[in-house]
Design an enzyme around this catalytic site. Structure first.
Site, mmCIF file in Angstrom:
data_model
loop_
_atom_site.group_PDB
_atom_site.id
_atom_site.type_symbol
_atom_site.label_atom_id
_atom_site.label_comp_id
_atom_site.label_asym_id
_atom_site.label_seq_id
_atom_site.Cartn_x
_atom_site.Cartn_y
_atom_site.Cartn_z
ATOM 1 N N CYS A 126 -3.744 -31.875 24.850
ATOM 2 C CA CYS A 126 -3.190 -32.503 26.047
ATOM 3 C C CYS A 126 -4.188 -33.475 26.681
ATOM 4 O O CYS A 126 -5.295 -33.091 27.068
ATOM 5 C CB CYS A 126 -2.795 -31.439 27.075
ATOM 6 N N CYS A 174 -0.537 -22.955 29.004
ATOM 7 C CA CYS A 174 -0.117 -24.246 28.442
ATOM 8 C C CYS A 174 -1.084 -24.636 27.318
ATOM 9 O O CYS A 174 -2.173 -24.066 27.214
ATOM 10 C CB CYS A 174 -0.119 -25.299 29.542
ATOM 11 N N LYS A 218 11.128 -37.482 34.837
ATOM 12 C CA LYS A 218 11.791 -36.401 34.106
ATOM 13 C C LYS A 218 12.753 -35.627 35.005
ATOM 14 O O LYS A 218 12.589 -35.595 36.242
ATOM 15 C CB LYS A 218 10.758 -35.458 33.513
ATOM 16 N N CYS A 245 2.411 -26.712 33.780
ATOM 17 C CA CYS A 245 3.358 -26.579 32.666
ATOM 18 C C CYS A 245 3.718 -25.128 32.328
ATOM 19 O O CYS A 245 4.755 -24.884 31.715
ATOM 20 C CB CYS A 245 2.815 -27.281 31.428
ATOM 21 N N ARG A 303 8.174 -33.116 20.060
ATOM 22 C CA ARG A 303 8.860 -32.004 20.753
ATOM 23 C C ARG A 303 10.350 -31.980 20.412
ATOM 24 O O ARG A 303 11.024 -32.993 20.505
ATOM 25 C CB ARG A 303 8.678 -32.176 22.257
ATOM 26 N N ARG A 334 15.770 -33.340 30.439
ATOM 27 C CA ARG A 334 14.985 -32.655 29.397
ATOM 28 C C ARG A 334 15.780 -31.471 28.827
ATOM 29 O O ARG A 334 16.947 -31.294 29.123
ATOM 30 C CB ARG A 334 13.666 -32.181 30.006
ATOM 31 N N CYS A 358 -4.605 -27.898 34.010
ATOM 32 C CA CYS A 358 -4.659 -28.877 35.108
ATOM 33 C C CYS A 358 -3.571 -28.514 36.103
ATOM 34 O O CYS A 358 -2.742 -27.630 35.835
ATOM 35 C CB CYS A 358 -4.495 -30.303 34.567
ATOM 36 N N LYS A 417 14.968 -31.755 34.988
ATOM 37 C CA LYS A 417 15.072 -30.488 34.251
ATOM 38 C C LYS A 417 16.159 -29.582 34.824
ATOM 39 O O LYS A 417 16.212 -29.379 36.029
ATOM 40 C CB LYS A 417 13.727 -29.769 34.310
HETATM 41 FE FE1 SRM Z 1 4.502 -30.160 30.925
HETATM 42 C C1 SRM Z 1 3.033 -33.167 31.043
HETATM 43 C C2 SRM Z 1 3.225 -29.617 27.905
HETATM 44 C C3 SRM Z 1 6.633 -27.572 30.560
HETATM 45 C C4 SRM Z 1 5.019 -30.115 34.309
HETATM 46 N N1 SRM Z 1 3.389 -31.266 29.671
HETATM 47 C C5 SRM Z 1 2.911 -32.524 29.884
HETATM 48 C C6 SRM Z 1 2.274 -33.105 28.624
HETATM 49 C C7 SRM Z 1 3.326 -33.859 27.886
HETATM 50 C C8 SRM Z 1 0.987 -33.957 28.864
HETATM 51 C C9 SRM Z 1 1.126 -35.436 29.033
HETATM 52 O O1 SRM Z 1 1.965 -35.917 29.819
HETATM 53 O O2 SRM Z 1 0.337 -36.148 28.396
HETATM 54 C C10 SRM Z 1 1.884 -31.788 27.944
HETATM 55 C C11 SRM Z 1 1.739 -31.833 26.432
HETATM 56 C C12 SRM Z 1 0.596 -30.941 26.022
HETATM 57 C C13 SRM Z 1 0.522 -30.685 24.585
HETATM 58 O O3 SRM Z 1 -0.534 -30.984 23.995
HETATM 59 O O4 SRM Z 1 1.463 -30.165 24.007
HETATM 60 C C14 SRM Z 1 2.898 -30.834 28.523
HETATM 61 N N2 SRM Z 1 4.930 -28.924 29.455
HETATM 62 C C15 SRM Z 1 4.218 -28.783 28.321
HETATM 63 C C16 SRM Z 1 4.652 -27.550 27.558
HETATM 64 C C17 SRM Z 1 4.541 -27.684 26.043
HETATM 65 C C18 SRM Z 1 3.813 -26.366 28.078
HETATM 66 C C19 SRM Z 1 3.961 -25.053 27.348
HETATM 67 O O5 SRM Z 1 3.015 -24.281 27.440
HETATM 68 O O6 SRM Z 1 4.993 -24.762 26.748
HETATM 69 C C20 SRM Z 1 6.083 -27.399 28.095
HETATM 70 C C21 SRM Z 1 7.103 -28.164 27.310
HETATM 71 C C22 SRM Z 1 8.496 -27.847 27.769
HETATM 72 C C23 SRM Z 1 9.597 -28.443 26.952
HETATM 73 O O7 SRM Z 1 9.912 -27.908 25.883
HETATM 74 O O8 SRM Z 1 10.190 -29.415 27.410
HETATM 75 C C24 SRM Z 1 5.914 -28.009 29.476
HETATM 76 N N3 SRM Z 1 5.668 -29.105 32.190
HETATM 77 C C25 SRM Z 1 6.389 -27.995 31.857
HETATM 78 C C26 SRM Z 1 6.817 -27.313 33.041
HETATM 79 C C27 SRM Z 1 7.566 -26.006 33.097
HETATM 80 C C28 SRM Z 1 9.056 -26.198 33.158
HETATM 81 O O9 SRM Z 1 9.562 -27.314 32.981
HETATM 82 O O10 SRM Z 1 9.743 -25.211 33.381
HETATM 83 C C29 SRM Z 1 6.333 -28.046 34.114
HETATM 84 C C30 SRM Z 1 6.482 -27.665 35.608
HETATM 85 C C31 SRM Z 1 7.814 -28.000 36.157
HETATM 86 C C32 SRM Z 1 7.871 -29.418 36.591
HETATM 87 O O11 SRM Z 1 8.294 -30.258 35.795
HETATM 88 O O12 SRM Z 1 7.434 -29.706 37.712
HETATM 89 C C33 SRM Z 1 5.628 -29.184 33.569
HETATM 90 N N4 SRM Z 1 4.123 -31.490 32.440
HETATM 91 C C34 SRM Z 1 4.344 -31.262 33.768
HETATM 92 C C35 SRM Z 1 3.813 -32.348 34.526
HETATM 93 C C36 SRM Z 1 3.869 -32.499 36.065
HETATM 94 C C37 SRM Z 1 5.075 -33.311 36.416
HETATM 95 C C38 SRM Z 1 5.237 -33.601 37.869
HETATM 96 O O13 SRM Z 1 6.098 -34.419 38.190
HETATM 97 O O14 SRM Z 1 4.584 -33.033 38.707
HETATM 98 C C39 SRM Z 1 3.225 -33.237 33.596
HETATM 99 C C40 SRM Z 1 2.511 -34.562 33.912
HETATM 100 C C41 SRM Z 1 3.442 -35.710 33.898
HETATM 101 O O15 SRM Z 1 4.638 -35.621 33.675
HETATM 102 O O16 SRM Z 1 2.929 -36.802 34.168
HETATM 103 C C42 SRM Z 1 3.434 -32.662 32.301
HETATM 104 FE FE1 SF4 Z 2 -1.599 -30.494 29.929
HETATM 105 FE FE2 SF4 Z 2 -1.856 -29.885 32.478
HETATM 106 FE FE3 SF4 Z 2 0.472 -29.465 31.255
HETATM 107 FE FE4 SF4 Z 2 -1.568 -27.938 30.679
HETATM 108 S S1 SF4 Z 2 -0.583 -28.091 32.683
HETATM 109 S S2 SF4 Z 2 -0.215 -28.928 29.175
HETATM 110 S S3 SF4 Z 2 -3.288 -29.300 30.841
HETATM 111 S S4 SF4 Z 2 -0.435 -31.432 31.613
#
Ligand code: SRM
Ligand code: SF4
Length: 581
Positions: free
Chosen positions: A442, A436, A215, A485, A79, A148, A481, A217
């Protein structure tokens, strides 16, 4: 001001120990990168996140593995951290070539204005990360327990204000970037660290040895264009504009989407307004909030380790009072300001400086060539021809900037000749939707998302057209899930993976993102999603008040009245994240 002498959580999760013993993110990464295998250990998996890469498994191949007994196919996601999503033409073209040679030939624009590569093999990790750095971009801190990618309002209108928010995003990103030299040693200059050669505590003056509990943000917006979903940010800055100058920012803290099924202690939460600061204090405030989180975030339970739980547990008055001790001054109350939804500027628009931008709608952020659809080639051709600057939007789209006035027809002809529909040819519901990545990359995905949403949108488009609702701003967001994201809990319609092909349906949010949606029904098979929504859309068409959006109408009716409209036998479930709002 509050007393901050209280003892932070004494117990620590395993990841805390890994971080502490890592010698500032070095761990055993170098040895494992060179050990001839296709994967890394659990500890290195955790540390590599800080370097911007995740070890994953190709989950499509996993199905084959079960049948054939072959070893699993390990791949890496890489990333890029790109503050405000701002790229030069040269950077874009270099990333396009890295995708061609080291990844799965796609670029994935993210919901935080970043870019991801999927399918990178361990043997290519070094070349990929080094290649990204050669373009003057970085992957350091794109993932991991640190600040981030810093987001900011994307549309390149030259009004003096957007340049200021971009400069503020750059300044925060630079200030809060990890300072460890491990990244350079491992990926760039190859020099190894060893005891006594200078890596010391002062390498991470803000984070310390164990970095953040989780993390973190940050996003910055202009109040008339909330494209970054400011209420979803751990830390949000809303510009206060007077006489066409940004005089200060309202500071919002505690946004976050993720929750865990069956764990009511976890929930989506919207950021709360805390205070107002003069514009010149934005970096200082970002550091103060980060340090508060560093010291008071939960280091025992990673599921509860986000700053939203500090805000939810303490409440705003205590949070503000403790923040004052970190900031070193009393903090003013937030200023009155009206935050408006993101402005829809798809396609061709004037920038205000004699040049133009073209906002390309990228379905679920995936830039690829597939059959007759050759978006990646089209964009490469256009970037080579016009050498535009580019902006990745928080809605997974791409903006070609600084274009000459006569470029439009060339752009549209090129898109069409590559099988790509222009924004005018797409429906509003598709342009506003996001998914996502989920399966196959993922590891946390329970259900399909990026690959499933296009089919659902096709069905929904047809129904909206039939009902004459195709001009309504209905935001649909899908995730594989509950981690959220694609920020599904703020949208008119949220579709969240629950179990295989079954999803939880949420309704009641809106484009503005200031309201959490609520659970409508659970365990819905994907083919039933649109049929279940149709009676609601029909009732909305008949009953809506003037100017009332679909999410507004759903909220006015509430879950019970809406459920009464659903077809017989649709499963309901009691827990709704809106309960936490
Ligand atoms: Fe996310 C984890 C993809 C934005 C909440 N996110 C992941 C992981 C890295 C899975 C993992 O931990 O093994 C995913 C990688 C999937 C893949 O195959 O690429 C993933 N997140 C993404 C992206 C690529 C989704 C997208 O459609 O673009 C976004 C990357 C953003 C970036 O450039 O940095 C992405 N993730 C978000 C957002 C939206 C935002 O930040 O505005 C959220 C919700 C806001 C938040 O953080 O609460 C988000 N991602 C999560 C979470 C839940 C975290 C939590 O504390 O509740 C996880 C799980 C974790 O961290 O354990 C996660
Ligand atoms: Fe993976 Fe869940 Fe984030 Fe989708 S929402 S990219 S399934 S961690």
């Amino acid at each position: 001001m509050a007393d901050v002498s209280e003892n932070p959580t004494p117990k620590r999760s395993g990841v805390e120990i890994v971080k502490e013993n890592s010698r500032y993110l070095r761990g055993n990464i170098v040895a494992e990168l060179n050990d001839g295998t296709d994967h890394v250990s659990k500890d290195s998996y955790q540390l590599l996140k800080f370097h911007g890469t995740y070890q994953q498994e190709d989950r499509d191949a996993r199905k084959n593995r079960d049948k054939t007994g072959l070893a699993k196919h390990t791949i890496f996601m890489v990333r890029c951290k790109i503050p405000g999503g701002k790229l030069t033409a040269e950077q874009y073209l270099a990333l396009d070539q890295l995708a061609e040679h080291h990844a799965n030939k796609t670029l994935r624009l993210t919901t935080r204005q970043g870019i991801q590569f999927h399918g990178v093999l361990k043997k290519d990790l070094h070349a990929t990360i080094r290649g990204i750095n050669e373009t003057m971009l970085t992957t350091l801190g794109a993932c991991g327990d640190v600040e981030r990618n810093v987001m900011c309002t994307a549309a390149p209108i030259r009004d003096g204000l957007r340049e200021q928010v971009q400069a503020a995003a750059d300044a925060i990103a630079t200030h809060l970037a990890p300072r460890t030299r491990a990244y350079h040693e491992i990926w760039l200059n190859g020099k190894q660290w060893h005891e006594g050669n200078g890596a010391s505590d002062d390498e991470e003056p803000i984070y310390g040895k164990t970095y953040l509990p989780r993390k973190f943000k940050t996003g910055i917006v202009l109040p008339d264009d909330n494209d970054v979903d400011i209420y979803a940010q751990d830390l949000g800055f809303v510009a206060i504009v007077e006489d066409r100058q940004i005089v200060g920012y309202n500071v919002l803290v505690g946004g976050g989407m993720g929750m865990t099924n069956g764990n009511p202690n976890t929930f989506p939460f919207l950021a709360r307004p805390i205070c107002y600061i003069p514009a010149g204090d934005i970096v200082r405030m970002a550091e103060a909030v980060v340090k508060l989180f560093r010291d008071h975030g939960n280091r025992a339970d990673r599921k509860r380790a986000r700053i939203k739980y500090v805000v939810a547990d303490w409440g705003v008055p205590k949070f503000k009072s403790v923040l004052e001790t970190y900031f070193g001054e009393r903090l003013d109350d937030p200023r009155p300001v009206e935050i408006r939804p993101m402005q829809l500027r798809f396609g061709w628009h004037a920038q205000g400086d004699g040049r133009y931008f073209y906002w390309v709608s990228v379905e679920n952020g995936r830039i690829k060539d597939e059959g007759d659809f050759r978006l990646r080639s089209a964009l490469r051709t256009l970037v080579q021809r016009f050498r535009p600057n580019l902006r990745i939007t928080p809605t997974q789209d791409l903006i070609l900037c600084d274009l000459p006035p006569d470029a439009r027809s060339d752009i549209e002809t090129t898109l069409r000749s590559h099988g790509v529909r222009t924004p005018q040819e797409l429906t509003l519901v598709q342009k506003l939707s996001m998914a996502c990545p989920a399966i196959p990359t993922c590891g946390l995905a329970i259900s399909e998302s990026e690959r499933a949403l296009p089919g659902i949108i096709d069905q929904l488009e047809a129904e909206l057209q039939r009902l004459g609702l195709n001009q309504e701003e209905i935001v649909v967001r899908m995730t594989g899930c509950p981690n959220g994201c694609a920020r599904p809990y703020q949208s008119d319609i949220g579709i969240v993976g629950r179990s295989g092909d079954k999803y939880t349906l949420y309704v009641g949010g809106r484009l503005l993102g200031d309201r959490l949606n609520f659970l409508l029904c659970d365990l819905v098979p994907s083919h039933r999603i649109v049929p279940i929504l149709v009676p609601l859309l029909e009732a909305y068409r008949q009953q809506r008040q003037s100017g009332e959006g679909f999410g507004d109408w759903c909220t006015r009716l509430g879950p019970e009245r809406l459920r009464a409209l659903l077809p017989e036998g649709v499963a309901n479930a009691p827990h709704s994240p809106a309960a936490a709002s």
